[in-house]
Design a protein around this motif. Structure first.
Motif, short mmCIF file in Angstrom:
data_model
loop_
_atom_site.label_atom_id
_atom_site.label_comp_id
_atom_site.label_asym_id
_atom_site.label_seq_id
_atom_site.Cartn_x
_atom_site.Cartn_y
_atom_site.Cartn_z
N THR A 43 15.33 34.80 27.56
CA THR A 43 14.71 34.37 28.81
C THR A 43 15.71 34.58 29.93
N SER A 44 15.31 35.36 30.91
CA SER A 44 16.14 35.60 32.09
C SER A 44 15.56 34.81 33.26
N ARG A 45 16.44 34.09 33.94
CA ARG A 45 16.03 33.35 35.14
C ARG A 45 16.62 34.06 36.35
N GLU A 46 15.76 34.28 37.35
CA GLU A 46 16.16 35.05 38.52
C GLU A 46 15.71 34.34 39.79
N ARG A 47 16.53 34.47 40.82
CA ARG A 47 16.20 33.89 42.13
C ARG A 47 15.86 35.04 43.08
N ILE A 48 14.77 34.90 43.81
CA ILE A 48 14.44 35.87 44.85
C ILE A 48 15.41 35.64 46.01
N VAL A 49 16.19 36.66 46.36
CA VAL A 49 17.25 36.49 47.36
C VAL A 49 17.01 37.26 48.66
N GLU A 50 16.07 38.19 48.67
CA GLU A 50 15.76 38.91 49.90
C GLU A 50 14.35 39.47 49.82
N LEU A 51 13.62 39.27 50.91
CA LEU A 51 12.26 39.81 51.01
C LEU A 51 12.10 40.44 52.39
N VAL A 52 11.82 41.69 52.41
CA VAL A 52 11.45 42.39 53.65
C VAL A 52 10.06 42.94 53.35
N PRO A 53 9.01 42.29 53.87
CA PRO A 53 7.64 42.66 53.48
C PRO A 53 7.41 44.16 53.49
N ASN A 54 6.89 44.62 52.34
CA ASN A 54 6.50 46.01 52.12
C ASN A 54 7.66 47.00 52.20
N ARG A 55 8.90 46.50 52.19
CA ARG A 55 10.09 47.36 52.26
C ARG A 55 11.13 47.06 51.20
N ARG A 56 11.43 45.76 50.96
CA ARG A 56 12.50 45.42 50.02
C ARG A 56 12.19 44.11 49.31
N PHE A 57 12.47 44.13 48.00
CA PHE A 57 12.37 42.95 47.15
C PHE A 57 13.67 42.86 46.37
N GLN A 69 10.44 27.52 39.82
CA GLN A 69 10.61 26.72 41.05
C GLN A 69 10.08 27.52 42.23
N ALA A 70 9.20 26.89 43.00
CA ALA A 70 8.64 27.55 44.18
C ALA A 70 9.74 27.83 45.20
N GLY A 71 9.52 28.85 46.00
CA GLY A 71 10.48 29.23 47.03
C GLY A 71 10.37 28.36 48.27
N ASP A 72 11.15 28.70 49.27
CA ASP A 72 11.21 27.93 50.52
C ASP A 72 9.85 27.77 51.18
N ASP A 73 9.02 28.80 51.10
CA ASP A 73 7.69 28.77 51.72
C ASP A 73 6.59 28.62 50.68
N GLY A 74 6.94 28.11 49.50
CA GLY A 74 5.97 27.95 48.43
C GLY A 74 5.82 29.23 47.62
N GLY A 75 5.29 29.10 46.43
CA GLY A 75 5.05 30.26 45.57
C GLY A 75 6.29 31.12 45.36
N GLU A 76 6.08 32.41 45.29
CA GLU A 76 7.17 33.35 45.02
C GLU A 76 7.74 33.89 46.34
N SER A 77 8.23 32.97 47.13
CA SER A 77 8.87 33.31 48.39
C SER A 77 10.39 33.24 48.21
N LEU A 78 11.12 33.41 49.30
CA LEU A 78 12.58 33.40 49.25
C LEU A 78 13.10 32.16 48.53
N ASN A 79 14.04 32.35 47.62
CA ASN A 79 14.69 31.32 46.81
C ASN A 79 13.85 30.80 45.66
N ALA A 80 12.69 31.38 45.42
CA ALA A 80 11.92 31.02 44.23
C ALA A 80 12.73 31.39 42.99
N ILE A 81 12.55 30.61 41.94
CA ILE A 81 13.20 30.92 40.65
C ILE A 81 12.10 31.29 39.67
#
Length: 153
Positions: free
Chosen positions: A63-77, A42-54
């Motif tokens: 099979t592990s399913r994971e949600r992207i929950v925080e993105l700080v560009p070039n600092r934290r994933f 599932q694409a994230g809020d801003d498309g692709g692998e952005s915040l809330n992508a699954i």
């Protein structure tokens, strides 16, 4: 039940922008993490692998399913496990810190075991996986030129 903590680190000669680009592009994970395959479920809020992508990662029969929950560009994933392992409240924070012309990568995961008495075995197994993944990420980022990775989205 006691919260389990896994904390692994590696340093790469690659810059943080390049390492972050590898983290945010799930299709690269099978190249450096030991994971078998990747699907963006599932694409994230801003498309692709952005915040809330699954993102779904398959290794063997798991099979592990994971949600992207925080993105700080070039600092934290950061991601949270949704399904795939008998764990509760699993969260991984991957922090990138510029260091001596390269990047220090710190991969810290926390979780509670679903069943009493199993925390130690999941901590050991996931600890090995995360150790191998952080070292694989550091090595891969140093070997593969930045122009061959997808830029952060």
């Amino acid at each position: 039940m006691r919260k389990q903590v896994i904390d692994k680190q590696a340093t790469t000669t690659a810059n943080a922008d390049h390492v972050f680009a590898l983290l945010i592009d799930g299709s690269t994970w099978p190249d450096w993490s030991g994971i078998g395959s990747f699907v963006l479920e599932q694409a994230g809020d801003d498309g692709g692998e952005s915040l809330n992508a699954i993102r779904a990662f398959r290794t063997g029969r798991t099979t592990s399913r994971e949600r992207i929950v925080e993105l700080v560009p070039n600092r934290r994933f950061s991601y949270a496990l949704l399904t795939g392992l008998p764990l509760k409240d699993y969260r991984a924070d991957i922090d990138l810190t510029p260091r001596d012309g390269g990047t220090q990568i710190r991969w810290r995961s926390t979780f509670f075991p679903k069943w009493r008495g199993t925390g130690w075995i999941y901590r050991l197994a996931l600890g090995k996986f995360i150790r191998d993944a952080v070292n694989g990420l550091a090595d891969h980022a140093a070997r593969v030129p930045a122009e061959r990775t997808t830029p952060p989205r």
